[in-house]
Scaffold this motif. Structure first.
Motif, PDB file in Angstrom:
ATOM      1  N   LYS A 231       0.844  -1.195   0.000  1.00 50.54           N
ATOM      2  CA  LYS A 231       0.000   0.000   0.000  1.00 50.54           C
ATOM      3  C   LYS A 231       0.878   1.242   0.000  1.00 50.54           C
ATOM      4  N   TYR A 232       0.437   2.243  -0.769  1.00 46.68           N
ATOM      5  CA  TYR A 232       1.167   3.506  -0.798  1.00 46.68           C
ATOM      6  C   TYR A 232       1.167   4.156   0.583  1.00 46.68           C
ATOM      7  N   GLY A 233       0.139   3.884   1.368  1.00 43.38           N
ATOM      8  CA  GLY A 233       0.094   4.396   2.738  1.00 43.38           C
ATOM      9  C   GLY A 233       1.240   3.861   3.582  1.00 43.38           C
ATOM     10  N   TYR A 234       1.696   2.660   3.268  1.00 41.15           N
ATOM     11  CA  TYR A 234       2.843   2.086   3.979  1.00 41.15           C
ATOM     12  C   TYR A 234       4.097   2.889   3.667  1.00 41.15           C
ATOM     13  N   MET A 235       4.299   3.182   2.387  1.00 51.67           N
ATOM     14  CA  MET A 235       5.441   3.998   1.987  1.00 51.67           C
ATOM     15  C   MET A 235       5.364   5.377   2.645  1.00 51.67           C
ATOM     16  N   GLY A 236       4.182   5.989   2.598  1.00 49.15           N
ATOM     17  CA  GLY A 236       3.998   7.301   3.225  1.00 49.15           C
ATOM     18  C   GLY A 236       4.274   7.262   4.715  1.00 49.15           C
ATOM     19  N   SER A 237       3.809   6.206   5.372  1.00 51.91           N
ATOM     20  CA  SER A 237       4.053   6.072   6.810  1.00 51.91           C
ATOM     21  C   SER A 237       5.538   5.941   7.115  1.00 51.91           C
ATOM     22  N   LEU A 238       6.236   5.146   6.303  1.00 50.78           N
ATOM     23  CA  LEU A 238       7.685   5.006   6.508  1.00 50.78           C
ATOM     24  C   LEU A 238       8.397   6.339   6.296  1.00 50.78           C
ATOM     25  N   LEU A 239       7.993   7.084   5.281  1.00 53.44           N
ATOM     26  CA  LEU A 239       8.632   8.378   5.013  1.00 53.44           C
ATOM     27  C   LEU A 239       8.358   9.388   6.120  1.00 53.44           C
ATOM     28  N   ARG A 240       7.208   9.269   6.759  1.00 48.08           N
ATOM     29  CA  ARG A 240       6.838  10.192   7.838  1.00 48.08           C
ATOM     30  C   ARG A 240       7.293   9.696   9.210  1.00 48.08           C
ATOM     31  N   ASP A 241       7.934   8.531   9.255  1.00 50.79           N
ATOM     32  CA  ASP A 241       8.362   7.933  10.530  1.00 50.79           C
ATOM     33  C   ASP A 241       7.185   7.691  11.470  1.00 50.79           C
ATOM     34  N   LYS A 242       6.064   7.264  10.916  1.00 51.14           N
ATOM     35  CA  LYS A 242       4.871   7.013  11.731  1.00 51.14           C
ATOM     36  C   LYS A 242       4.753   5.539  12.073  1.00 51.14           C
ATOM     37  N   GLU A 243       3.979   5.283  13.112  1.00 53.53           N
ATOM     38  CA  GLU A 243       3.645   3.896  13.443  1.00 53.53           C
ATOM     39  C   GLU A 243       2.820   3.326  12.297  1.00 53.53           C
ATOM     40  N   LEU A 244       2.923   2.033  12.062  1.00 51.13           N
ATOM     41  CA  LEU A 244       2.384   1.457  10.841  1.00 51.13           C
ATOM     42  C   LEU A 244       1.253   0.442  10.993  1.00 51.13           C
ATOM     43  N   PRO A 245       0.513   0.393  12.075  1.00 46.06           N
ATOM     44  CA  PRO A 245      -0.420  -0.729  12.223  1.00 46.06           C
ATOM     45  C   PRO A 245      -1.450  -0.866  11.101  1.00 46.06           C
TER      46      PRO A 245
END
Length: 124
Positions: A45-59
């Motif tokens: 999911k692109y949201g996974y990439m976005g989360s990694l780029l933002r250093d966010k938790e990924l659940p």
């Protein structure tokens, strides 16, 4: 109707910023297209990439059915992108256009036309 126009205007504005990034920071853009394409090809999911780029938790976006070895390789590619000296330029675009989903923003980066993304809800 005005909501649709506003959405289309936001997509066009994001596309302009993506094109400016491509012109002003070609190495960053090449690396970004590489990681975005990898995301698509691995069916993450692109949201996974976005989360990694933002250093966010990924659940919500953590891939469930991807081998750890593949996920580790992918995360290394994202880490390399995050270490690019001009990554702040991408993060600024992501922050500026946070009302647009990660999937739509990353599809714009891959060259999608805003008109094709307007109203699309099946892309994650």
């Amino acid at each position: 109707m005005s909501m649709m126009v506003a959405g289309m205007n936001e997509l066009h504005e994001a596309k302009k910023d993506v094109e400016a990034l491509k012109q002003d920071y070609p190495e960053l853009n090449d690396q970004l297209v590489h990681v975005t394409s990898l995301t698509r090809q691995l069916q993450l999911k692109y949201g996974y990439m976005g989360s990694l780029l933002r250093d966010k938790e990924l659940p919500d976006y953590e891939p469930q059915f991807v081998r750890d070895s593949i996920l580790s390789l992918y995360q290394d590619e994202v880490r390399k992108l995050k270490e690019h000296p001009n990554i702040v330029q991408l993060k600024d675009i992501m922050k500026k256009h946070r009302q647009i989903s990660d999937s739509k923003l990353f599809l714009l980066i891959l060259g999608a036309k805003p008109e094709l993304l307007q109203g699309s809800t099946i892309i994650k």
